[in-house]
Design a protein around this motif. Structure first.
Motif, PDB file in Angstrom:
ATOM      1  N   SER A  31       0.831  -1.203   0.000  1.00 52.75           N
ATOM      2  CA  SER A  31       0.000   0.000   0.000  1.00 52.75           C
ATOM      3  C   SER A  31       0.865   1.252   0.000  1.00 52.75           C
ATOM      4  O   SER A  31       0.521   2.261  -0.623  1.00 52.75           O
ATOM      5  CB  SER A  31      -0.923   0.005   1.230  1.00 52.75           C
ATOM      6  N   PHE A  32       1.997   1.182   0.685  1.00 55.50           N
ATOM      7  CA  PHE A  32       2.914   2.316   0.703  1.00 55.50           C
ATOM      8  C   PHE A  32       3.467   2.587  -0.690  1.00 55.50           C
ATOM      9  O   PHE A  32       3.596   3.748  -1.108  1.00 55.50           O
ATOM     10  CB  PHE A  32       4.058   2.031   1.681  1.00 55.50           C
ATOM     11  N   VAL A  33       3.797   1.528  -1.440  1.00 62.44           N
ATOM     12  CA  VAL A  33       4.276   1.689  -2.816  1.00 62.44           C
ATOM     13  C   VAL A  33       3.205   2.354  -3.675  1.00 62.44           C
ATOM     14  O   VAL A  33       3.496   3.261  -4.469  1.00 62.44           O
ATOM     15  CB  VAL A  33       4.679   0.332  -3.412  1.00 62.44           C
ATOM     16  N   ALA A  34       1.954   1.915  -3.516  1.00 63.77           N
ATOM     17  CA  ALA A  34       0.858   2.523  -4.282  1.00 63.77           C
ATOM     18  C   ALA A  34       0.685   3.993  -3.924  1.00 63.77           C
ATOM     19  O   ALA A  34       0.454   4.831  -4.804  1.00 63.77           O
ATOM     20  CB  ALA A  34      -0.437   1.751  -4.023  1.00 63.77           C
ATOM     21  N   ALA A  35       0.815   4.322  -2.646  1.00 64.93           N
ATOM     22  CA  ALA A  35       0.697   5.719  -2.228  1.00 64.93           C
ATOM     23  C   ALA A  35       1.828   6.556  -2.824  1.00 64.93           C
ATOM     24  O   ALA A  35       1.606   7.702  -3.237  1.00 64.93           O
ATOM     25  CB  ALA A  35       0.714   5.804  -0.702  1.00 64.93           C
ATOM     26  N   MET A  36       3.025   6.002  -2.878  1.00 70.09           N
ATOM     27  CA  MET A  36       4.153   6.705  -3.499  1.00 70.09           C
ATOM     28  C   MET A  36       3.867   6.993  -4.965  1.00 70.09           C
ATOM     29  O   MET A  36       4.087   8.110  -5.454  1.00 70.09           O
ATOM     30  CB  MET A  36       5.429   5.869  -3.377  1.00 70.09           C
ATOM     31  N   ALA A  37       3.384   5.971  -5.685  1.00 74.01           N
ATOM     32  CA  ALA A  37       3.118   6.129  -7.119  1.00 74.01           C
ATOM     33  C   ALA A  37       2.043   7.184  -7.364  1.00 74.01           C
ATOM     34  O   ALA A  37       2.160   8.018  -8.268  1.00 74.01           O
ATOM     35  CB  ALA A  37       2.708   4.790  -7.724  1.00 74.01           C
ATOM     36  N   ASN A  38       0.997   7.170  -6.551  1.00 71.99           N
ATOM     37  CA  ASN A  38      -0.068   8.159  -6.714  1.00 71.99           C
ATOM     38  C   ASN A  38       0.418   9.554  -6.352  1.00 71.99           C
ATOM     39  O   ASN A  38       0.007  10.547  -6.974  1.00 71.99           O
ATOM     40  CB  ASN A  38      -1.271   7.782  -5.840  1.00 71.99           C
ATOM     41  N   PHE A  39       1.271   9.665  -5.363  1.00 73.37           N
ATOM     42  CA  PHE A  39       1.803  10.964  -4.967  1.00 73.37           C
ATOM     43  C   PHE A  39       2.718  11.537  -6.053  1.00 73.37           C
ATOM     44  O   PHE A  39       2.653  12.725  -6.377  1.00 73.37           O
ATOM     45  CB  PHE A  39       2.574  10.825  -3.649  1.00 73.37           C
ATOM     46  N   LEU A  40       3.568  10.675  -6.631  1.00 74.93           N
ATOM     47  CA  LEU A  40       4.497  11.121  -7.664  1.00 74.93           C
ATOM     48  C   LEU A  40       3.844  11.241  -9.031  1.00 74.93           C
ATOM     49  O   LEU A  40       4.384  11.883  -9.935  1.00 74.93           O
ATOM     50  CB  LEU A  40       5.667  10.133  -7.765  1.00 74.93           C
ATOM     51  N   ASP A  41       2.690  10.575  -9.194  1.00 81.12           N
ATOM     52  CA  ASP A  41       2.044  10.465 -10.498  1.00 81.12           C
ATOM     53  C   ASP A  41       2.948   9.682 -11.452  1.00 81.12           C
ATOM     54  O   ASP A  41       3.137  10.055 -12.608  1.00 81.12           O
ATOM     55  CB  ASP A  41       1.732  11.850 -11.076  1.00 81.12           C
ATOM     56  N   TYR A  42       3.495   8.567 -10.954  1.00 76.62           N
ATOM     57  CA  TYR A  42       4.406   7.704 -11.698  1.00 76.62           C
ATOM     58  C   TYR A  42       3.745   6.366 -12.012  1.00 76.62           C
ATOM     59  O   TYR A  42       2.911   5.874 -11.247  1.00 76.62           O
ATOM     60  CB  TYR A  42       5.671   7.422 -10.880  1.00 76.62           C
ATOM     61  N   ASP A  43       4.153   5.770 -13.144  1.00 80.19           N
ATOM     62  CA  ASP A  43       3.766   4.403 -13.436  1.00 80.19           C
ATOM     63  C   ASP A  43       4.504   3.449 -12.502  1.00 80.19           C
ATOM     64  O   ASP A  43       5.511   3.813 -11.880  1.00 80.19           O
ATOM     65  CB  ASP A  43       4.114   4.048 -14.889  1.00 80.19           C
ATOM     66  N   VAL A  44       4.012   2.203 -12.424  1.00 86.90           N
ATOM     67  CA  VAL A  44       4.628   1.193 -11.563  1.00 86.90           C
ATOM     68  C   VAL A  44       5.050  -0.006 -12.409  1.00 86.90           C
ATOM     69  O   VAL A  44       4.259  -0.520 -13.205  1.00 86.90           O
ATOM     70  CB  VAL A  44       3.657   0.728 -10.453  1.00 86.90           C
ATOM     71  N   TYR A  45       6.302  -0.426 -12.248  1.00 81.06           N
ATOM     72  CA  TYR A  45       6.818  -1.644 -12.870  1.00 81.06           C
ATOM     73  C   TYR A  45       7.052  -2.675 -11.770  1.00 81.06           C
ATOM     74  O   TYR A  45       7.931  -2.507 -10.925  1.00 81.06           O
ATOM     75  CB  TYR A  45       8.120  -1.373 -13.616  1.00 81.06           C
ATOM     76  N   ASP A  46       6.239  -3.716 -11.768  1.00 84.54           N
ATOM     77  CA  ASP A  46       6.330  -4.765 -10.752  1.00 84.54           C
ATOM     78  C   ASP A  46       7.097  -5.952 -11.341  1.00 84.54           C
ATOM     79  O   ASP A  46       6.593  -6.672 -12.199  1.00 84.54           O
ATOM     80  CB  ASP A  46       4.926  -5.195 -10.324  1.00 84.54           C
ATOM     81  N   ILE A  47       8.334  -6.147 -10.887  1.00 83.65           N
ATOM     82  CA  ILE A  47       9.196  -7.200 -11.449  1.00 83.65           C
ATOM     83  C   ILE A  47       8.990  -8.499 -10.692  1.00 83.65           C
ATOM     84  O   ILE A  47       9.214  -8.576  -9.480  1.00 83.65           O
ATOM     85  CB  ILE A  47      10.676  -6.776 -11.391  1.00 83.65           C
ATOM     86  N   ASP A  48       8.556  -9.523 -11.403  1.00 89.05           N
ATOM     87  CA  ASP A  48       8.432 -10.879 -10.866  1.00 89.05           C
ATOM     88  C   ASP A  48       9.720 -11.632 -11.188  1.00 89.05           C
ATOM     89  O   ASP A  48       9.950 -12.016 -12.328  1.00 89.05           O
ATOM     90  CB  ASP A  48       7.222 -11.571 -11.486  1.00 89.05           C
ATOM     91  N   LEU A  49      10.571 -11.823 -10.177  1.00 89.92           N
ATOM     92  CA  LEU A  49      11.871 -12.446 -10.415  1.00 89.92           C
ATOM     93  C   LEU A  49      11.756 -13.892 -10.874  1.00 89.92           C
ATOM     94  O   LEU A  49      12.673 -14.417 -11.508  1.00 89.92           O
ATOM     95  CB  LEU A  49      12.727 -12.375  -9.144  1.00 89.92           C
ATOM     96  N   SER A  50      10.638 -14.549 -10.578  1.00 87.87           N
ATOM     97  CA  SER A  50      10.483 -15.937 -11.011  1.00 87.87           C
ATOM     98  C   SER A  50      10.350 -16.049 -12.526  1.00 87.87           C
ATOM     99  O   SER A  50      10.537 -17.124 -13.089  1.00 87.87           O
ATOM    100  CB  SER A  50       9.256 -16.565 -10.337  1.00 87.87           C
TER     101      SER A  50
END
Length: 490
Positions: free
Chosen positions: A244-263
């Motif tokens: 949730s903190f990551v989502a709040a950061m993205a919304n605050f910055l107005d940035y896209d999110v890249y979620d890397i699945d290492l598997s």
């Protein structure tokens, strides 16, 4: 007189015939065939030049011009006249938008010249746009036309800004779909913001200040010769609000999110390729890093992760990006992974305390004060605790009755929370000394989800120096800013 009458009849018949021809042409679609034949005949008398705009530069980095052309062409009214066009639902449920299809041809006019765009695809599946322009018009309009595309696409991007969540796919899935690029995206509409997350106000303000400084820090970083990026380590038990903190950061910055699945990353080189295909103004997230490294459930090595964070490649491609790593604990992680330059800010996410509980009660139940609060506070003081996710779920399930919801929380704390709060009680005791007035106002507290007892650390001046106004403080040789450590040292 007879001649005039015959002329009148002839004009009448000719007008009627033209009217019938017009009806036939427009009602049957023959007019489009006539226009097509006319265009082909004209093409025979002109020499054309073709310009290809590939989706990727050398099949590695994304070609930003491709995205601008794509946005521009999809905004043209001429797309409606194409033989085949895709229909999609827009942001609103009743909104229908048109999108280009493969091998579709779209016409455009600029400064009196006609150009054509072809939405093509190479044999290897990589996409491209091909611009067809008359050689006679090339010198006059090519430069201004491309600049016009840049201007229009930038305006459209600002008007229709929509955050996206990108997810990497495996090599096999990538080859099956025959598309260049390893990222697939969906709209990012996570509702979590810094206004509604259960976080200590002081810590929230410090994080927001840090992010605001980052947004304004381009010239500062360039002057220092450093990459314009910031990295965070979020560690703590599951359910404490890291995602949730990551989502709040993205919304605050107005940035896209890249979620890397290492598997789904085949090796270290593949991880580098994923980084190359990310865009600026983005948050790059690797979750549960400690689990991947400890169980070796990924082909990526520790050195690959290290190079991902601060190698020459990262220096060339990570500009205007936030990197976030999450883990349950950092005790088993090689200190080289956490040194300054690789991880700038450490934030501990502990189990909830009473302050965080009151924030959750206000958000979930609309309750700021309640007669059961004193009982809940006593249980927290005895060392019991649960994660914010567990407490929040109990409140959601019983939101129609705040009293019943609080009773369920009390019962859960008394039964499940006794053992889980032991470690937290030691943490609170170690940080419970009172601080002087000089120490209080401007440190970063160590507790997300409300921060609990614990005095403030003397990190005011140091915090404002690193990265313009911030300096990382730590009692270890590492200079990374560890928020939980700051609390204990205070």
């Amino acid at each position: 007189m007879g001649i005039l009458w015959d002329s009148f009849l002839f004009l009448l018949v000719a007008t009627f015939a033209l009217f019938l021809v017009r009806i036939v042409l427009f009602k049957t679609g023959l007019i489009y065939m006539v226009k097509l034949w006319r265009r082909k005949i004209i093409d025979w008398f002109h020499v054309y030049q073709f310009y290809k705009v590939p989706e990727f530069n050398d099949n590695v980095q994304e070609n930003h011009l491709y995205q601008k052309v794509y946005m521009y062409l999809n905004s043209l009214s001429s797309i409606e006249n194409s033989d085949f066009t895709n229909l999609f639902t827009g942001k609103k449920s009743n909104e229908i938008i048109l999108r280009l299809d493969r091998n579709q041809v779209v016409g455009d006019e600029f400064l009196g010249a006609r150009v054509c765009w072809i939405n093509g695809e190479d044999e290897d599946g990589s996409r491209n746009f091909v611009l067809k322009i008359r050689k006679a018009d090339k010198r006059r309009i090519l430069g201004p036309y491309l600049q016009h595309i840049h201007t229009v696409s930038d305006e459209l991007e600002q008007r229709n800004a929509e955050l996206k969540l990108f997810i990497n796919v495996g090599i096999d899935d990538h080859l099956k779909k025959k598309k260049n690029g390893r990222w697939r995206s969906i709209p990012f509409d996570h509702p979590c913001t810094f206004d509604n997350i259960a976080m200590e106000t002081d810590l929230k303000n410090k994080v927001k200040s840090d992010l605001e400084l980052f947004l304004k820090g381009k010239q500062y970083y360039n002057r220092l010769g450093r990459v314009w990026k910031r990295s965070y380590l979020l560690y703590g038990p599951s359910g404490t609000g890291k995602s949730s903190f990551v989502a709040a950061m993205a919304n605050f910055l107005d940035y896209d999110v890249y979620d890397i699945d290492l598997s789904k990353v085949s090796d270290d080189s593949d991880l580098k390729m994923l980084l190359l295909q990310t865009r600026g103004k983005s948050v790059i997230v690797i979750e549960d890093l400690d689990r991947y490294l400890s169980t070796k459930s990924t082909a990526v090595s520790l050195s690959g992760i290290l190079n991902f964070t601060d190698s020459i490649l990262s220096s060339c491609t990570a500009d205007e990006r936030i990197m976030v790593f999450t883990m349950t604990g950092k005790e088993q992680i090689d200190p080289a992974m956490l040194r300054p330059g690789r991880v700038d800010v450490h934030i501990h996410f502990p189990l909830c305390d009473f302050t965080a509980f009151k924030t959750l009660a206000n958000n979930y139940l609309g309750v700021k004060e309640h007669k059961l609060f004193s009982q809940v506070e006593g249980i927290f003081q005895n060392g019991a605790s649960l994660s914010p996710a567990e407490i929040g779920e109990l409140m959601i399930a019983n939101r129609s009755s705040p009293t019943r919801a609080l009773k369920y929380v009390i019962n859960a704390l008394q039964t499940d929370g006794d053992r889980r709060g032991t470690g937290r009680r030691l943490l609170l005791e170690s940080g419970s000394r009172k601080s002087t007035s000089e120490d209080v106002s401007d440190d970063m507290s160590g507790l997300l989800c409300g921060g609990g007892g614990g005095g403030s650390s003397p990190a005011v001046k140091e915090f404002r120096k690193l990265y313009g106004l911030l300096r990382i403080k730590s009692s270890r040789k590492s200079g990374s800013f560890d928020v939980a450590r700051e609390m204990k040292d205070g």
